[in-house]
Design an enzyme around this catalytic site. Structure first.
Site, PDB file in Angstrom:
ATOM      1  N   LYS A  14       0.752  -1.175   0.024  1.00 25.31           N
ATOM      2  CA  LYS A  14       0.042   0.019   0.127  1.00 25.31           C
ATOM      3  C   LYS A  14       0.939   1.297   0.037  1.00 25.31           C
ATOM      4  O   LYS A  14       0.572   2.175  -0.820  1.00 25.31           O
ATOM      5  CB  LYS A  14      -0.891   0.087   1.149  1.00 25.31           C
ATOM      6  CG  LYS A  14      -2.013  -0.969   1.412  1.00 25.31           C
ATOM      7  CD  LYS A  14      -3.014  -1.001   2.194  1.00 25.31           C
ATOM      8  CE  LYS A  14      -2.249  -1.121   3.807  1.00 25.31           C
ATOM      9  NZ  LYS A  14      -1.730  -2.251   4.433  1.00 25.31           N
ATOM     10  N   ARG A 134      11.008  -0.843  12.327  1.00 23.38           N
ATOM     11  CA  ARG A 134       9.665  -0.945  12.934  1.00 23.38           C
ATOM     12  C   ARG A 134       9.736  -2.211  13.985  1.00 23.38           C
ATOM     13  O   ARG A 134      10.013  -3.171  13.292  1.00 23.38           O
ATOM     14  CB  ARG A 134       8.467  -1.054  11.982  1.00 23.38           C
ATOM     15  CG  ARG A 134       8.263   0.166  11.505  1.00 23.38           C
ATOM     16  CD  ARG A 134       7.228   0.292  10.446  1.00 23.38           C
ATOM     17  NE  ARG A 134       5.989  -0.438  10.654  1.00 23.38           N
ATOM     18  CZ  ARG A 134       4.892  -0.382  10.026  1.00 23.38           C
ATOM     19  NH1 ARG A 134       4.849  -0.018   8.661  1.00 23.38           N
ATOM     20  NH2 ARG A 134       3.691  -1.031  10.489  1.00 23.38           N
ATOM     21  N   ARG A 146      -0.628  -9.501  13.320  1.00 23.94           N
ATOM     22  CA  ARG A 146      -1.085  -8.374  12.363  1.00 23.94           C
ATOM     23  C   ARG A 146      -2.074  -8.755  11.355  1.00 23.94           C
ATOM     24  O   ARG A 146      -3.066  -8.282  10.967  1.00 23.94           O
ATOM     25  CB  ARG A 146       0.000  -7.256  11.878  1.00 23.94           C
ATOM     26  CG  ARG A 146       0.405  -6.527  12.895  1.00 23.94           C
ATOM     27  CD  ARG A 146       1.957  -6.106  12.661  1.00 23.94           C
ATOM     28  NE  ARG A 146       1.881  -5.146  11.477  1.00 23.94           N
ATOM     29  CZ  ARG A 146       3.067  -5.008  10.752  1.00 23.94           C
ATOM     30  NH1 ARG A 146       4.118  -5.335  10.783  1.00 23.94           N
ATOM     31  NH2 ARG A 146       2.954  -4.098   9.665  1.00 23.94           N
TER      32      ARG A 146
HETATM   33  P1  AMP Z   1       0.446   0.322   9.168  1.00 24.29           P
HETATM   34  O1  AMP Z   1       1.513   1.345   8.949  1.00 24.29           O
HETATM   35  O2  AMP Z   1      -0.685   0.854   8.554  1.00 24.29           O
HETATM   36  O3  AMP Z   1       0.640  -0.903   8.939  1.00 24.29           O
HETATM   37  O4  AMP Z   1       0.038   0.578  10.772  1.00 24.29           O
HETATM   38  C1  AMP Z   1       0.872   0.379  11.907  1.00 24.29           C
HETATM   39  C2  AMP Z   1       0.113   0.151  12.992  1.00 24.29           C
HETATM   40  O5  AMP Z   1      -0.590   1.359  13.600  1.00 24.29           O
HETATM   41  C3  AMP Z   1      -0.981  -0.934  13.156  1.00 24.29           C
HETATM   42  O6  AMP Z   1      -0.572  -2.201  13.224  1.00 24.29           O
HETATM   43  C4  AMP Z   1      -1.933  -0.299  13.950  1.00 24.29           C
HETATM   44  O7  AMP Z   1      -1.391  -0.493  15.508  1.00 24.29           O
HETATM   45  C5  AMP Z   1      -1.814   1.056  14.058  1.00 24.29           C
HETATM   46  N1  AMP Z   1      -2.757   1.771  13.027  1.00 24.29           N
HETATM   47  C6  AMP Z   1      -2.708   2.133  11.528  1.00 24.29           C
HETATM   48  N2  AMP Z   1      -3.680   2.569  11.187  1.00 24.29           N
HETATM   49  C7  AMP Z   1      -4.730   2.263  12.026  1.00 24.29           C
HETATM   50  C8  AMP Z   1      -6.194   2.158  11.921  1.00 24.29           C
HETATM   51  N3  AMP Z   1      -6.878   2.610  10.982  1.00 24.29           N
HETATM   52  N4  AMP Z   1      -7.150   1.512  12.982  1.00 24.29           N
HETATM   53  C9  AMP Z   1      -6.387   1.261  14.056  1.00 24.29           C
HETATM   54  N5  AMP Z   1      -4.971   0.996  14.139  1.00 24.29           N
HETATM   55  C10 AMP Z   1      -4.047   1.477  13.117  1.00 24.29           C
END
Ligand code: AMP
Length: 190
Positions: A14, A134, A146
């Site tokens: 993404k 990360r 996840r």
């Molecule tokens: P990402 O970078 O999108 O993989 O997000 C990393 C982490 O941020 C996720 O594993 C969640 O802990 C948190 N996070 C990001 N976006 C959301 C969302 N829309 N709702 C809830 N938690 C989120």
């Protein structure tokens, strides 16, 4: 105005495809994961709240995420549209997004979902973990959490947009450029 939801499990590409979409279509990137990481880096109260959930690979509570997105939309002026990346991740977030957009005379144009087999997702995330710094990219147990959270809580969001006739699926494996071409073909049809 073009407002896209770029959807898919962690590691689907993404972020990579968002960059290409932004470069071609001039949209405003709204990645909730990036926003949380920015808060973490700046040591804000919101960052401290989100950290525990993020480190475990769990979702940050809906009301926290929704408020953060609402603030970002409200403070972004003169946008040609948004690309929502990593949001909405629950049906409650999708409903809240529809409500906040319609309040501003906006709507979601469509959702583009990147489909990638689980084994490839894990490989990609572990590879990214070597350089991303990360915590949630580095341990197999967290990556599994996840992916499971995605299957349990996030997948219903695809059905939400499908019911609105806005769902488009693309295979997210192959050359980055070729995947992007398929995304562009969908966008050009809006
Ligand atoms: P990402 O970078 O999108 O993989 O997000 C990393 C982490 O941020 C996720 O594993 C969640 O802990 C948190 N996070 C990001 N976006 C959301 C969302 N829309 N709702 C809830 N938690 C989120």
């Amino acid at each position: 105005m073009l407002n896209l939801v770029l959807f898919g499990p962690p590691g689907a590409g993404k972020g990579t495809q968002s960059e290409k979409i932004i470069a071609s279509y001039g949209l405003t990137h709204l990645s909730t994961g990036d926003l949380f990481r920015k808060h973490l880096g700046e040591g804000t109260a919101l960052g401290a709240l989100a950290k525990g959930f993020m480190d475990q690979g769990r979702l940050v509570p809906d009301e926290v995420v929704i408020q953060m997105v609402e603030d970002k939309i409200a403070t972004t002026k003169d946008s040609k549209g948004f690309i929502f990346d990593g949001f909405p991740r629950t049906t409650a977030q999708a409903e809240a997004l529809d409500a906040m957009l319609s309040k501003n005379g906006m709507k979601i144009s469509g959702m583009i979902a990147l489909e990638v087999p689980q084994a490839i997702l894990k490989e990609r995330i572990l590879e990214r973990g070597k350089t991303s710094g990360r915590v949630d990219d580095q341990e197999e147990a967290k990556i599994n959490t996840r992916i499971q959270v995605y299957l349990d809580e996030t997948l219903p969001v695809a059905a939400y947009y499908e019911r609105q006739g806005k769902f488009h699926q693309i295979v997210g494996v192959g050359k980055i450029e070729e995947i992007f071409d398929q995304i562009a073909a969908v966008i050009d049809g809006y």
